[in-house]
Motif scaffolding. Structure first.
Motif, short mmCIF file in Angstrom:
data_model
loop_
_atom_site.label_atom_id
_atom_site.label_comp_id
_atom_site.label_asym_id
_atom_site.label_seq_id
_atom_site.Cartn_x
_atom_site.Cartn_y
_atom_site.Cartn_z
N HIS A 1 1.79 -6.70 6.81
CA HIS A 1 1.73 -6.69 5.34
C HIS A 1 1.61 -8.10 4.74
O HIS A 1 1.03 -8.23 3.65
N MET B 1 4.81 -4.42 -0.83
CA MET B 1 5.28 -4.15 0.53
C MET B 1 5.84 -5.41 1.21
O MET B 1 6.96 -5.37 1.75
N LEU C 1 10.80 -1.19 4.11
CA LEU C 1 9.63 -0.84 3.30
C LEU C 1 9.95 0.18 2.20
O LEU C 1 9.27 0.21 1.18
#
Length: 469
Positions: free
Chosen positions: A388, A434, A444
């Motif tokens: 991410h 995220m 998350l």
């Protein structure tokens, strides 16, 4: 609308202290309590502890603890039957004097032989009245050294009829009832006799109890009539069944009331749920105890068994958690969080955290577990972070870190600043939300990122983001 009784309402909850306060007992207590509260009457707590082999001080305490957790406060008591022995003996002596009771010298073996003969003849087994005094009857000689029991001289003919407030009219023939032992050879009284005397002395007007007591009621009515006492109204509540239609037991989950606070349930949820297991007020599912006491009547008690549904209880618990004061919730969740290693020094305000997290949780245990993300150091998974926190996202994270110092630290201002950062970097919200979640909380799945960041505080967010620039 419940008709106002002619006399002041006096109800009682009279458990035997042979175990915990179970759900059926708690519902009985609730209905008796609410009926007294509805009419401004008196709710009496009585401990029926004459079963010396099974009654324990621990069980007495478990019952009182359960009542206190539920908030079912009694106006009189607790009264203990074992402390009323002199009173019972006084009534037994009076009944012997008046001829409504008599001494019986039949041994237990002789009584069992009588019953066996009746079973063999296809009759209902009962005491045959050997020692029952009747006009013109000669009683057997008294056996040497044998202590008698005292038996109640039950009417031989006629019926016992009462209008049960739950089940309707019930009639039992006196021929179905034998002469009940009301005092043992050592003088200690028996259950049905004690209950009748207690209800008389305590001026009980309404008896609500489980339908396993239906067979006791005609015996108690006959005793009350024999001692010249007024009769209370009786209502026998059907049992609570498990989701499979069988009698509620351990296999269905907790059956002791005090297992529920440990599982994270609130008393108002349990009361709300128990109230609906045998009573209704239209389609109302969610109500406070103040509303319940205002609405409660005997006319809407149901004669059919209710099924306990854990999912429905959890749904109600979620509702009452959402209504609960966050400071109160904090007191409930803190011990569990400390056990899990929560660090509260320098951490966000617990009440604010719970206000954010409680929407999604069905129990306070779930709430405690969910709140932990605010009270421990984040340890984001390296693989997730690599996935991410990409090269495309890092410039946006740097711009976000730059603007942390000057933005007003409110949920709305943080949300607006995030949108500006995204627009400047041609990104969408998940692309920065995220990695921010991972960096700040270590996971998350969280509530809205702007709300989470606001609660963590400017300094904590700035410090955690700086580690990844």
């Amino acid at each position: 609308m419940t008709t106002t009784p002619a006399t002041p309402v006096r109800t009682r909850f009279a458990p035997s202290p042979t175990g915990f306060l179970h759900l059926g007992g708690a519902r009985t207590a609730l209905y008796s309590w609410a009926f007294a509260r509805h009419f401004g009457g008196t709710f009496v707590l009585r401990i029926e502890d004459t079963d010396l082999e099974r009654s324990t001080p621990e069980a007495v305490q478990a019952i009182i603890d359960g009542m206190q957790w539920l908030g079912l406060d009694h106006d009189e008591g607790p009264f203990y039957q074992m402390q009323r022995m002199d009173r019972y003996r006084e009534v037994v002596a009076q009944m012997l004097k008046e001829g409504t009771a008599y001494l019986c010298y039949s041994s237990p073996e002789e009584v069992e032989a009588m019953r066996e003969r009746m079973r063999a003849a296809g009759e209902k087994p009962r005491y045959d009245g050997t020692w029952r005094p009747e006009e013109g009857k000669t009683l057997p000689p008294v056996p040497a050294g044998r202590k008698p029991v005292v038996r109640f001289k039950n009417p031989l003919d006629g019926d016992v009829t009462w209008n049960d407030v739950v089940k309707g009219t019930i009639t039992i023939s006196n021929r179905e009832l034998d002469d009940l032992v009301i005092a043992r050879p050592d003088g200690t009284p028996t259950y049905n006799f004690c209950v009748a005397v207690d209800d008389w002395d305590m001026k009980i007007t309404h008896v609500l109890r489980g339908d396993d007591h239906v067979n006791n009621t005609p015996r108690q009515i006959n005793i009350l009539r024999a001692i010249g006492a007024p009769l209370p109204e009786y209502g026998h509540l059907p049992m609570i069944l498990g989701s499979d239609g069988q009698k509620l037991s351990k296999r269905h989950g907790a059956v002791s009331v005090m297992e529920y606070p440990a599982q994270g349930f609130l008393p108002e949820a349990m009361l709300n749920y128990l109230a609906r297991l045998g009573w209704s007020h239209g389609d109302d599912e969610v109500f406070s105890m103040a509303q319940f006491c205002e609405w409660f009547n005997l006319e809407h008690l149901t004669a059919s068994a209710a099924q306990f549904n854990n999912e429905k209880l959890a749904w109600l618990n979620n509702h009452w958690i959402k209504q609960a004061d966050n400071a109160r919730l904090g007191e409930l969740v803190k011990p569990r969080m400390l056990e899990a290693g929560a660090v509260f020094d320098g951490a966000p305000d617990l009440a604010a955290v719970l206000g954010l997290m409680k929407e999604r949780t069905n129990t306070t245990n779930e709430l405690a577990d969910a709140a932990m993300l605010f009270f421990r150091e984040p340890q984001p998974d390296a693989a997730l972070l690599a996935q991410h926190l990409t090269d495309a996202v890092k410039p946006a994270l740097a711009l976000f870190a730059e603007r942390i110092a000057s933005v007003e630290w409110s949920k709305e201002a943080i949300a607006a600043m995030l949108k500006e950062v995204l627009a400047a970097n041609s990104l969408k919200m998940p692309q920065i939300a995220m990695p921010l979640r991972l960096i700040v909380t270590g996971q998350l799945q969280t509530p809205a990122i702007d709300a989470v960041l606001q609660i963590f505080g400017r300094a904590t967010v700035a410090a955690r983001v700086a580690k990844y620039l």
